[in-house]
Scaffold this motif. Sequence first.
Motif, PDB file in Angstrom:
ATOM      1  N   THR A   1       0.846  -1.192   0.000  1.00 37.75           N
ATOM      2  CA  THR A   1       0.000   0.000   0.000  1.00 37.75           C
ATOM      3  C   THR A   1       0.883   1.245   0.000  1.00 37.75           C
ATOM      4  O   THR A   1       0.642   2.202  -0.758  1.00 37.75           O
ATOM      5  CB  THR A   1      -0.930  -0.019   1.232  1.00 37.75           C
ATOM      6  N   GLN A   2       1.936   1.200   0.799  1.00 30.56           N
ATOM      7  CA  GLN A   2       2.876   2.326   0.843  1.00 30.56           C
ATOM      8  C   GLN A   2       3.668   2.432  -0.461  1.00 30.56           C
ATOM      9  O   GLN A   2       3.903   3.539  -0.963  1.00 30.56           O
ATOM     10  CB  GLN A   2       3.818   2.149   2.039  1.00 30.56           C
ATOM     11  N   VAL A   3       4.068   1.292  -1.020  1.00 26.07           N
ATOM     12  CA  VAL A   3       4.825   1.289  -2.282  1.00 26.07           C
ATOM     13  C   VAL A   3       4.019   1.961  -3.391  1.00 26.07           C
ATOM     14  O   VAL A   3       4.543   2.784  -4.156  1.00 26.07           O
ATOM     15  CB  VAL A   3       5.190  -0.162  -2.700  1.00 26.07           C
ATOM     16  N   VAL A   4       2.736   1.621  -3.462  1.00 26.25           N
ATOM     17  CA  VAL A   4       1.895   2.171  -4.534  1.00 26.25           C
ATOM     18  C   VAL A   4       1.542   3.636  -4.252  1.00 26.25           C
ATOM     19  O   VAL A   4       1.413   4.442  -5.182  1.00 26.25           O
ATOM     20  CB  VAL A   4       0.624   1.301  -4.702  1.00 26.25           C
ATOM     21  N   ALA A   5       1.420   3.987  -2.972  1.00 26.00           N
ATOM     22  CA  ALA A   5       1.077   5.366  -2.614  1.00 26.00           C
ATOM     23  C   ALA A   5       2.235   6.325  -2.877  1.00 26.00           C
ATOM     24  O   ALA A   5       2.014   7.506  -3.171  1.00 26.00           O
ATOM     25  CB  ALA A   5       0.651   5.432  -1.147  1.00 26.00           C
ATOM     26  N   SER A   6       3.454   5.833  -2.785  1.00 28.26           N
ATOM     27  CA  SER A   6       4.630   6.701  -3.002  1.00 28.26           C
ATOM     28  C   SER A   6       5.652   5.932  -3.835  1.00 28.26           C
ATOM     29  O   SER A   6       6.653   5.444  -3.319  1.00 28.26           O
ATOM     30  CB  SER A   6       5.237   7.124  -1.663  1.00 28.26           C
ATOM     31  N   PRO A   7       5.379   5.814  -5.146  1.00 23.44           N
ATOM     32  CA  PRO A   7       6.232   4.970  -5.998  1.00 23.44           C
ATOM     33  C   PRO A   7       7.697   5.430  -5.991  1.00 23.44           C
ATOM     34  O   PRO A   7       7.981   6.619  -5.897  1.00 23.44           O
ATOM     35  CB  PRO A   7       5.620   5.149  -7.387  1.00 23.44           C
ATOM     36  N   TYR A   8       8.588   4.472  -6.089  1.00 27.46           N
ATOM     37  CA  TYR A   8      10.018   4.804  -6.115  1.00 27.46           C
ATOM     38  C   TYR A   8      10.367   5.566  -7.387  1.00 27.46           C
ATOM     39  O   TYR A   8       9.668   5.463  -8.405  1.00 27.46           O
ATOM     40  CB  TYR A   8      10.877   3.538  -5.973  1.00 27.46           C
TER      41      TYR A   8
END
Lengths: 270, 236
Positions: free
Chosen positions: B83-90
């Motif tokens: 959820t965090q990865v998709v909310a703040s993509p690298y």
Amino acid sequence: MNIQNIISEIAQFDSEVYDRLDSRRAAMRQFTRWGGRLALAAVPFALGSMFKKAYGQSSGGGITAVLNYALTLEYLEAEFYTKGAASGVVPAGTPAVGAINTIRDHENAHVVFLKNALNAMGATPVPKPTFDFTAGGAFANIFSNYDTFLAVAQTFEDTGVRAYKGRAAELITNNAVLTAALQIHSVEARHASHIRQMRKARGAGLKPWITGKDTGGIGAAVQASYNGEELTNQAGVDITKFVSANAASESFDEPLTAEQVLAIVKPFIV
Amino acid sequence: MENLHPVLPSAGNNDRLLPDKLGRRKFLTYCGLAASAATLAACKKDKDNNNMPPAGSIDLGMGDIGILNYAFALEQLEAAFYTQVVASPYSGITAGELALLTDIRDHEVAHREFFKAALGTKAIVSLEVNFSAVNFGSRDSVLATAKAFEDLGVSAYNGAGQLITDPAYLLLAGKIVSVEARHAAYIRDLISNGSFADNTVVDASGLDLASKPADVLMAAKPFLKSVLYAGNLPTA
């Protein structure tokens, strides 16, 4: 594992365990004989066999039947990749060569492992069938057309995952065998994921996971391997309440019965 | 959730495992009673059964329910991570990567919500996570963490199968673990193409990893603020 500890544990509540095992020395000699002959990985099965004989339990029938079923599927995959890797169908000089060799080696290792396990349990491994990977001509260019080869590879892997899943519950009485089957099952899923990525890189429309009952563009010839994957209700829980219908189907892989799997692989067996 | 009750009996164990392994009568003699299924299941577990969890910790519970809560905990961790990865993509993420990482997030959310619904009142609380060690702006950091979580998840389900007594739960775990393995292979290939099943996870017999709950929870611990207590889980 410490065999002696296991036997000592049992002796706490079954003082006759050593008698049942003929005598401690004879039992350990018997076990050592097995153990020395087998791959280390098969040792838990040999132990199971020793106890089976001692207690007269028939854990064999159902479990060895499942292992022979798995062995048949692994024979199919092992020969498929062995022939494929040797045929030149995989483009030389690409990463695909390494990937196919890796999968080939795993499938051949599964064959050896399952044969050892069956032997250790005192059962007879089924002989390798004669295979026709063209499936009677349906995939006539199997070892000359790379896309056909990958399409059949994908189908074998996805089917294999479903096949192990469908019979895992029959192994629930034997921890060692169940765990090993699960360890093979997830390796097949890793293979499936990679083969699907290889097909995507060739332009096929698909993902590493199975969406609905989509074949990834292969079509009707392999539809039976995907039917049922579209399920979005698990144990009474409607998964589409939480995510899209596509994601709901992707997030759970579905089992196939032995009957379904044997119908799928039948065209490949002469 | 009333419709779930037939699927999830309150006694999370049965004695199915026993007869083939030890001989039921001998085992009952050892237990000193003609046990009900629940008592028998308790007897089967290790001697530290019914331990009191330390203050502030979350008890995963006993028997099959304990194993399902263990899976629920791992799915909570994975779902929170993606959820965090998709909310703040690298930085530098491709559209293809974002699409498939979003898929993975959805799968983990589906798993988490499935366990929550299926467990009903027996579900553990929502866990607090700690991703302070992850740099969500860095592809390397995110994918390395994802790889660790996916391989851990696969090994956890593989190791937990033998601890489950109800075949229906075993099948459900099997339906999920192969999806985790598909994720693991994809993430590994993103890091290094061809590493989907390398010899760090697959041994010479072609077998994937299988880990005990204690080892899995030790690996997950740095990513959790919540403290899990596994002392009542079955061990065999």
